[in-house]
Design a protein around this motif. Structure first.
Motif, PDB file in Angstrom:
ATOM      1  N   PHE A  79       0.839  -1.205   0.000  1.00 66.01           N
ATOM      2  CA  PHE A  79       0.000   0.000   0.000  1.00 66.01           C
ATOM      3  C   PHE A  79       0.871   1.250   0.000  1.00 66.01           C
ATOM      4  CE2 PHE A  79      -2.086   3.466   2.238  1.00 66.01           C
ATOM      5  CZ  PHE A  79      -3.275   3.580   1.538  1.00 66.01           C
ATOM      6  N   MET A  80       1.920   1.274   0.816  1.00 69.96           N
ATOM      7  CA  MET A  80       2.808   2.431   0.861  1.00 69.96           C
ATOM      8  C   MET A  80       3.541   2.606  -0.469  1.00 69.96           C
ATOM      9  SD  MET A  80       2.227   3.791   3.707  1.00 69.96           S
ATOM     10  CE  MET A  80       3.507   5.041   3.557  1.00 69.96           C
ATOM     11  N   TYR A  81       3.922   1.489  -1.091  1.00 70.22           N
ATOM     12  CA  TYR A  81       4.576   1.582  -2.399  1.00 70.22           C
ATOM     13  C   TYR A  81       3.630   2.187  -3.431  1.00 70.22           C
ATOM     14  CZ  TYR A  81       6.186   0.159  -6.996  1.00 70.22           C
ATOM     15  OH  TYR A  81       6.544   0.165  -8.329  1.00 70.22           O
ATOM     16  N   ASP A  82       2.388   1.687  -3.473  1.00 71.19           N
ATOM     17  CA  ASP A  82       1.408   2.232  -4.418  1.00 71.19           C
ATOM     18  C   ASP A  82       1.131   3.703  -4.130  1.00 71.19           C
ATOM     19  OD1 ASP A  82       1.071  -0.167  -5.800  1.00 71.19           O
ATOM     20  OD2 ASP A  82      -0.472  -0.875  -4.415  1.00 71.19           O
ATOM     21  N   LEU A  83       1.132   4.067  -2.851  1.00 66.86           N
ATOM     22  CA  LEU A  83       0.893   5.465  -2.477  1.00 66.86           C
ATOM     23  C   LEU A  83       2.024   6.360  -2.980  1.00 66.86           C
ATOM     24  CD1 LEU A  83      -0.757   7.588  -0.959  1.00 66.86           C
ATOM     25  CD2 LEU A  83       0.499   6.967   1.120  1.00 66.86           C
ATOM     26  N   MET A  84       3.266   5.901  -2.833  1.00 65.01           N
ATOM     27  CA  MET A  84       4.406   6.685  -3.315  1.00 65.01           C
ATOM     28  C   MET A  84       4.340   6.866  -4.830  1.00 65.01           C
ATOM     29  SD  MET A  84       7.523   5.112  -1.029  1.00 65.01           S
ATOM     30  CE  MET A  84       8.728   6.042  -1.981  1.00 65.01           C
ATOM     31  N   GLN A  85       4.028   5.801  -5.553  1.00 63.47           N
ATOM     32  CA  GLN A  85       3.917   5.903  -7.000  1.00 63.47           C
ATOM     33  C   GLN A  85       2.755   6.799  -7.395  1.00 63.47           C
ATOM     34  OE1 GLN A  85       6.016   5.150  -9.129  1.00 63.47           O
ATOM     35  NE2 GLN A  85       6.738   3.053  -9.135  1.00 63.47           N
ATOM     36  N   PHE A  86       1.654   6.696  -6.677  1.00 67.83           N
ATOM     37  CA  PHE A  86       0.499   7.548  -6.968  1.00 67.83           C
ATOM     38  C   PHE A  86       0.846   9.022  -6.778  1.00 67.83           C
ATOM     39  CE2 PHE A  86      -3.031   9.972  -5.117  1.00 67.83           C
ATOM     40  CZ  PHE A  86      -3.917   9.980  -6.189  1.00 67.83           C
ATOM     41  N   CYS A  87       1.542   9.341  -5.694  1.00 67.35           N
ATOM     42  CA  CYS A  87       1.922  10.735  -5.435  1.00 67.35           C
ATOM     43  C   CYS A  87       2.853  11.252  -6.529  1.00 67.35           C
ATOM     44  CB  CYS A  87       2.580  10.855  -4.070  1.00 67.35           C
ATOM     45  SG  CYS A  87       1.470  10.569  -2.678  1.00 67.35           S
ATOM     46  N   GLY A  88       3.823  10.427  -6.917  1.00 70.35           N
ATOM     47  CA  GLY A  88       4.758  10.848  -7.954  1.00 70.35           C
ATOM     48  C   GLY A  88       4.087  11.084  -9.291  1.00 70.35           C
ATOM     49  N   HIS A  89       3.285  10.135  -9.734  1.00 70.39           N
ATOM     50  CA  HIS A  89       2.625  10.276 -11.033  1.00 70.39           C
ATOM     51  C   HIS A  89       1.534  11.347 -11.001  1.00 70.39           C
ATOM     52  CE1 HIS A  89       4.625   7.042 -13.166  1.00 70.39           C
ATOM     53  NE2 HIS A  89       4.499   6.274 -12.104  1.00 70.39           N
ATOM     54  N   SER A  90       0.881  11.514  -9.859  1.00 67.88           N
ATOM     55  CA  SER A  90      -0.119  12.583  -9.744  1.00 67.88           C
ATOM     56  C   SER A  90       0.544  13.949  -9.855  1.00 67.88           C
ATOM     57  CB  SER A  90      -0.867  12.469  -8.410  1.00 67.88           C
ATOM     58  OG  SER A  90      -1.597  11.277  -8.346  1.00 67.88           O
TER      59      SER A  90
END
Length: 239
Positions: free
Chosen positions: A6-17
């Motif tokens: 979940f934290m990994y997906d959150l980091m990727q989401f923040c970066g791509h967002s």
């Protein structure tokens, strides 16, 4: 492990967002002038996100992620080659419109995919988001493949003129590596790889629960459509 993913997906989401929002705001503020310096403004964050995505291969190898290995390796490898080898090494290519188009397609797909993955980790399946995750990639993923191929074609004259990555070995080997030839061969591998994965997945979807071949044409067409979506998005599977 679920918390870590979940934290990994959150980091990727923040970066791509951040990348996606930055591109939209810059385009609304500066218009076409913002396209030329897209790489200079968001290239660093894009490279960090793509390097971080290598962890997804380790997630699959260690068994904490149930996604398919080969499609994920293929997708990550393609992006790293195009971003680091083709675009990052040639300043003349970095200002091309195709870079902006390619980044836009990548980030639209990834923002939706990582949002879907984060909610799925918590057992939440929002129907419109699920539909978007499986449907948006149908038109956008083939476009991203074409954009990658076009970016490679645009870079070929610069690799030929500057001799980047081309190597000539001295005696006693008398052997040379001409990098533009490697890129041209990679273009062929790029499309063949996508075709083989598509054909394999279609053959699997054409079998019913009993291993019999499906005979309904409409089901076959729907199967092929869903196959492309599954291959491109590589959705999160429930453990």
């Amino acid at each position: 492990m679920n918390t870590y993913l979940f934290m990994y997906d959150l980091m990727q989401f923040c970066g791509h967002s951040w990348i996606f929002t930055n591109m939209i705001i810059r385009f609304m503020s500066f218009g076409k002038d913002s396209v030329a310096d897209t790489f200079y403004s968001i290239g660093l964050v894009m490279r960090l996100c793509q390097l971080l995505s290598v962890l997804e291969i380790l997630h699959i190898l260690t068994g904490i992620d149930k996604s398919r290995l080969f499609p994920r390796v293929l997708q990550i490898t393609e992006r790293i080659i195009v971003l680091f080898v083709v675009i990052n090494s040639q300043e003349e290519v970095q200002g091309k419109y195709i870079v902006c188009v390619l980044f836009f397609l990548w980030n639209v797909l990834d923002v939706v995919r990582y949002t879907y993955n984060m909610l799925a980790r918590m057992g939440i399946y929002y129907l419109p988001l699920t539909w978007l995750n499986f449907s948006l990639c149908i038109p956008l993923y083939p476009l991203s493949v074409l954009a990658k191929a076009f970016a490679i074609c645009v870079s070929l004259p610069y690799f030929e003129s500057f001799g980047t990555y081309s190597i000539k070995l001295l005696f006693p080997f008398a052997f040379s590596i001409y990098f533009p030839y490697i890129l041209k061969a990679y273009l062929l591998v790029l499309f063949i790889g996508k075709y083989l994965i598509f054909q394999k997945a279609v053959s699997q979807h054409n079998l019913d629960a009993y291993g019999n071949k499906k005979k309904i044409k409409s089901v076959k067409i729907l199967s092929q459509t869903l196959t492309l979506c599954h291959i491109s998005c590589i959705p999160l599977q429930e453990s």
